[in-house]
Each structure stands twice: as structure tokens, then as C-alpha cells.
Scaffold this motif. Structure first.
Motif, short mmCIF file in Angstrom:
data_model
loop_
_atom_site.label_atom_id
_atom_site.label_comp_id
_atom_site.label_asym_id
_atom_site.label_seq_id
_atom_site.Cartn_x
_atom_site.Cartn_y
_atom_site.Cartn_z
N ARG A 1 -25.73 9.67 -20.18
CA ARG A 1 -25.43 10.65 -19.46
C ARG A 1 -25.89 11.44 -19.85
NH1 ARG A 1 -21.60 10.59 -15.32
NH2 ARG A 1 -21.48 12.71 -14.23
N GLN A 2 -26.86 11.94 -21.03
CA GLN A 2 -27.53 13.24 -21.24
C GLN A 2 -28.74 12.61 -20.73
OE1 GLN A 2 -27.90 13.28 -25.48
NE2 GLN A 2 -28.54 15.42 -25.74
N LEU A 3 -28.99 11.86 -20.46
CA LEU A 3 -30.58 11.97 -19.84
C LEU A 3 -30.75 11.02 -18.60
CD1 LEU A 3 -32.54 10.24 -23.41
CD2 LEU A 3 -32.59 12.28 -21.88
N GLN A 4 -29.83 10.55 -18.23
CA GLN A 4 -29.90 9.89 -17.08
C GLN A 4 -28.20 10.27 -16.14
OE1 GLN A 4 -32.68 9.22 -15.41
NE2 GLN A 4 -33.05 8.56 -18.11
N ASN A 5 -28.04 10.69 -14.79
CA ASN A 5 -26.84 10.43 -14.58
C ASN A 5 -27.06 9.70 -12.63
OD1 ASN A 5 -24.12 12.32 -12.73
ND2 ASN A 5 -24.44 13.44 -14.75
N ALA A 6 -26.09 8.46 -13.03
CA ALA A 6 -26.06 8.11 -11.93
C ALA A 6 -24.92 8.55 -10.73
CB ALA A 6 -25.31 6.44 -11.88
N ASP A 7 -24.72 9.34 -10.88
CA ASP A 7 -23.39 10.03 -9.85
C ASP A 7 -24.28 11.20 -8.98
OD1 ASP A 7 -21.30 8.57 -10.84
OD2 ASP A 7 -20.87 9.82 -12.13
N GLN A 8 -25.27 12.00 -10.00
CA GLN A 8 -26.10 12.55 -9.49
C GLN A 8 -27.48 12.14 -8.32
OE1 GLN A 8 -29.20 14.66 -11.91
NE2 GLN A 8 -27.97 17.11 -10.48
N ALA A 9 -27.74 10.87 -8.74
CA ALA A 9 -28.58 11.04 -8.10
C ALA A 9 -28.04 10.22 -6.77
CB ALA A 9 -29.19 9.32 -8.76
#
Length: 276
Positions: free
Chosen positions: A138-146
Motif C-alpha cells: 500500500r505504501q507504493l501502490q493503492n488499488a483503492d485510489q486507482a
């Protein structure tokens, strides 16, 4: 109505150890197993099992064993293999190892693992390794935000023609990689499918065009990339003549109006080398 009996399987190790001591203490005073079970609101079989453990151990009440598997137990890859594979992923693109991909993703990772170790990992297991190694954290990628950004963009467009596949672009400087100022560029679609590339120098003029060309080459669909900053879009327009074209597919970018323009902070990155 009888009170519900204590299920010792659901207790913490410390609580279970205390109950074992109580059972053994009552047993040593001559209390019968049925009376012990009644006094401590336990099942008869649970009391029998604790006393049996005590009798097998002599005059020592055994400490409860740690539950669950140990850290690293039953992993398919050894620590040495993990370090080797991470170093390869952070040093070059998949095509550098003869793989039919330009960017890293689950399929490319699975092929690299099989190539280097002979182990064929299920894609679900590859996802776990991606998370463990930090690429999908989650620190590098945020699927919810995408997904949120993609949905917001779709809801604003009142077009008769269907939109191309949308991807959310992310440029992050990882906190643990490399001895140079590097970055990870990634794109995630609305289904949470992630593709990324580790690059040894942050903000280099060729980084984003290289990534976008690879993204279009791997996905082989018409793409619209969201989340591009103003300076990046201007630079891309000068360098690449958007939209990009690969075979019969094209890729275009849109400026993310709601995103604040934040200058990237340069941090150390031991590129291609993994700390023990």
C-alpha cells in the motif's frame, strides 16, 4: 440453561497456560476430572487432555506451543532465491532476461521464477510475493485510489463512444531500493492489475516514455493513462508525439487536474542490490 463451556482452542497462549496450571493443581488435590471441568466451566475432554499432557511431562506443566507456521515456513522460494529474483527485477526490465514482456507484472514474475528456479508458482502465490517484496504494498501502490480515480473519470465523460481501457499512473521513490536515486513507475487498471518498472534514476527524461511504450506493448489495447502531472505531459508531448502507437493500438495521457503538483524527493536507492 447450562453456561457455554470454554473452548480452549480459542484462548491466547497465556490464558491457556494459566488454565492448565489450575487444572493440574486441582488434579493434584484429588479432584475428579468431572468436578474440575464443572468448576472451571470446561469440557470434560479438555480437562482429560490437559491432565494427560501433564502426566506425559512429569512434574512440569508444558508451555503451550507457538501456534501457526513459523515465518518463512512452507515458502516455495528460499531466501537466497528471493534475494536473487528481487535483484533481477530491480536491475532490468523482463525483456533483458529473454521474457516476452516490457514491464513487470504477475505473469512476468511467474515466468522469471520458473526460468531461474524451475518452480512454477500459481499467480495467487506470485501476488503474495509481490506484496512481501514491496512492489504491491500500500505504501507504493493503492488499488483503492486507482479504482476511485478511474471511476471518477468515467463518470465525468458523457461520450457515445466507449472509452479505451483506463490506467492510473503512479511514480514513487521506494524507500529501500538501490544506491542511486531511483523510482518505480507503475500503472494499475480498474481491476487492480499492476504493471511496474524499477528505474535507476528518478525523474530521468526517458523514464516515462520508456514505461508507457512498454505498457502499450504489453497490454495491447487502446489505453488512456490518468494521473500524469502537467510538466510530465508537456515533456511527453515534446518527446513522443502523443498518442503513442504500437501496432494497431494507441496510448494517450490526460492531465490529472485534481492532483497537487509535488516535487519528487530524492532518496537513496541501492539499485539492483538487496540488503540482507
Amino acid at each position: 440453561m447450562n453456561a457455554e463451556k470454554t473452548d480452549i482452542r480459542s484462548l491466547s497462549d497465556d490464558t491457556l497456560y494459566d488454565i492448565r496450571k489450575q487444572v493440574v493443581a486441582l488434579h493434584l488435590t484429588g479432584e475428579g476430572r468431572a468436578r474440575i471441568a464443572s468448576k472451571l466451566n470446561m469440557s470434560y475432554s479438555g480437562v482429560v487432555k490437559i491432565i494427560k499432557l501433564y502426566e506425559q511431562a512429569g512434574n512440569v506443566v508444558p508451555q503451550p506451543a507457538a501456534r501457526g507456521r513459523k515465518n518463512g515456513q512452507q515458502r516455495l522460494l528460499t531466501a537466497v532465491q528471493e534475494q536473487l529474483l528481487r535483484g533481477m527485477i530491480e536491475s532490468a526490465a523482463p525483456s533483458a532476461y529473454g521474457l516476452a514482456y516490457h514491464l513487470w507484472g504477475r505473469d512476468a514474475m511467474a515466468m522469471l521464477v520458473q526460468q531461474q528456479t524451475g518452480i512454477r508458482l500459481p499467480l495467487r502465490t506470485v501476488s503474495h510475493y509481490m506484496e512481501r517484496w514491496g512492489y504491491a504494498s500500500r505504501q507504493l501502490q493503492n488499488a483503492d485510489q486507482a479504482r476511485k480515480k478511474i471511476q471518477e473519470f468515467r463518470s465525468k465523460k458523457q461520450q457515445a463512444q466507449p472509452l479505451p481501457e483506463l490506467c492510473w499512473l503512479s511514480r514513487k521513490i521506494p524507500p529501500t531500493l538501490g544506491n542511486q536515486a531511483g523510482e518505480i513507475i507503475s500503472a494499475m487498471n480498474g481491476r487492480g492489475s499492476l504493471r511496474w518498472l524499477c528505474l535507476p534514476s528518478a525523474g530521468h527524461a526517458d523514464n516515462l516514455p520508456r514505461f508507457l511504450q512498454g505498457l502499450l506493448g504489453d497490454v495491447k489495447k487502446n489505453l488512456l493513462v490518468l494521473g500524469v502531472q502537467k510538466d510530465e505531459l508537456e515533456q511527453l508531448t515534446v518527446q513522443t508525439s502523443l498518442p503513442l502507437q504500437v501496432a494497431n493500438y494507441s496510448l494517450d495521457c490526460v492531465l490529472e487536474q485534481d492532483e497537487p503538483e509535488v516535487e519528487s524527493e530524492t532518496v537513496p536507492w541501492r539499485h539492483g542490490k538487496i540488503a540482507n
